[in-house]
Design a protein around this motif. Structure first.
Motif, PDB file in Angstrom:
ATOM      1  N   ILE A  87       0.830  -1.199   0.000  1.00 41.79           N
ATOM      2  CA  ILE A  87       0.000   0.000   0.000  1.00 41.79           C
ATOM      3  C   ILE A  87       0.868   1.254   0.000  1.00 41.79           C
ATOM      4  O   ILE A  87       0.545   2.244  -0.626  1.00 41.79           O
ATOM      5  N   GLY A  88       1.987   1.198   0.676  1.00 45.06           N
ATOM      6  CA  GLY A  88       2.894   2.337   0.690  1.00 45.06           C
ATOM      7  C   GLY A  88       3.649   2.530  -0.598  1.00 45.06           C
ATOM      8  O   GLY A  88       4.088   3.623  -0.915  1.00 45.06           O
ATOM      9  N   PHE A  89       3.798   1.450  -1.363  1.00 46.10           N
ATOM     10  CA  PHE A  89       4.546   1.540  -2.612  1.00 46.10           C
ATOM     11  C   PHE A  89       3.651   1.914  -3.788  1.00 46.10           C
ATOM     12  O   PHE A  89       4.105   2.516  -4.742  1.00 46.10           O
ATOM     13  N   LEU A  90       2.394   1.516  -3.733  1.00 51.30           N
ATOM     14  CA  LEU A  90       1.560   1.550  -4.935  1.00 51.30           C
ATOM     15  C   LEU A  90       0.475   2.608  -4.953  1.00 51.30           C
ATOM     16  O   LEU A  90       0.031   3.010  -6.004  1.00 51.30           O
ATOM     17  N   ASN A  91      -0.002   3.006  -3.807  1.00 52.66           N
ATOM     18  CA  ASN A  91      -1.184   3.848  -3.772  1.00 52.66           C
ATOM     19  C   ASN A  91      -0.854   5.190  -3.142  1.00 52.66           C
ATOM     20  O   ASN A  91      -1.103   5.400  -1.974  1.00 52.66           O
ATOM     21  N   PRO A  92      -0.311   6.107  -3.924  1.00 51.97           N
ATOM     22  CA  PRO A  92       0.060   7.381  -3.335  1.00 51.97           C
ATOM     23  C   PRO A  92      -1.173   8.151  -2.874  1.00 51.97           C
ATOM     24  O   PRO A  92      -2.198   8.148  -3.547  1.00 51.97           O
ATOM     25  N   ARG A  93      -1.071   8.732  -1.711  1.00 54.93           N
ATOM     26  CA  ARG A  93      -2.168   9.565  -1.217  1.00 54.93           C
ATOM     27  C   ARG A  93      -1.864  10.991  -1.628  1.00 54.93           C
ATOM     28  O   ARG A  93      -0.808  11.526  -1.327  1.00 54.93           O
ATOM     29  N   SER A  94      -2.779  11.582  -2.325  1.00 57.26           N
ATOM     30  CA  SER A  94      -2.559  12.944  -2.793  1.00 57.26           C
ATOM     31  C   SER A  94      -3.458  13.905  -2.031  1.00 57.26           C
ATOM     32  O   SER A  94      -4.446  13.505  -1.421  1.00 57.26           O
ATOM     33  N   LEU A  95      -3.089  15.153  -2.079  1.00 56.58           N
ATOM     34  CA  LEU A  95      -3.867  16.205  -1.425  1.00 56.58           C
ATOM     35  C   LEU A  95      -4.958  16.659  -2.374  1.00 56.58           C
ATOM     36  O   LEU A  95      -4.698  16.955  -3.537  1.00 56.58           O
TER      37      LEU A  95
END
Length: 183
Positions: A87-95
């Motif tokens: 999840i940390g590598f693949l799904n960037p959380r954006s603003l």
């Protein structure tokens, strides 16, 4: 008769002055309300930015822990636990900034309610930067998905010298299915 004419003209001028005063007051109240709404949007955006930053710090920590694992530890990761790392590598959380007030002002052609020309310019620039970042994020997500598809088709990004062998297939299979779900 002259006195009546002067009284009529005077009362008309007084009515115009009162009307102009009310219009000025209403415009000031609208401007103040607009600034308060913009402030609320930016406060909400700042709070969300703090949450996004916390998420990214946690993901950096998770990636660091993963990078410190030796090959045997990686191979021993149960498939249902791989998502914890992925999840940390693949799904960037954006603003996703709160833009309701700004979009409404621009859409209605009422950005002039913001009296400060410099602030109006900064708000327009901010909106353009947000749109640019959304376009870039969409491009990055599409590119990431294509790269992972290519890696999966080749057996995973971990092939080559020092490869993880079966662990590579294990990680790639789970990664590919997660990417399909995410995007």
């Amino acid at each position: 008769m002259l006195l009546e004419a002067v009284l009529i003209v005077g009362s008309i001028l007084l009515a115009f002055a009162i009307d102009a005063g009310w219009n000025s007051r209403i415009e000031r109240l609208e401007s103040d309300g607009t600034l308060l709404s913009l402030r609320a949007d930016f406060v909400a955006t700042a709070e969300e930015a703090a949450r996004v930053a916390t998420t990214h710090r946690l993901r950096v920590d998770r990636f660091t822990r993963f990078a410190e694992l030796d090959l045997n530890e990686i191979r021993s990761i149960p498939e249902d636990s791989i998502a914890h790392y992925q999840i940390g590598f693949l799904n960037p959380r954006s603003l996703d900034p709160v833009m309701g007030t700004l979009d409404a002002l621009i859409g209605a052609g009422r950005l002039g309610l913001v009296g400060d020309e410099g602030l109006r310019s900064d708000l327009t620039s901010f909106r353009n930067q947000v749109e640019d970042s959304r376009e870039e994020l969409a491009w990055l997500q599409g590119t990431s998905l294509e790269l992972w598809r290519e890696f999966a088709a080749m057996g995973g990004p971990w092939k080559g010298p020092g490869a993880l062998g079966e662990a590579s297939v294990h990680l790639t299979r789970a990664t590919h299915s997660d990417l399909e779900r995410i995007y």
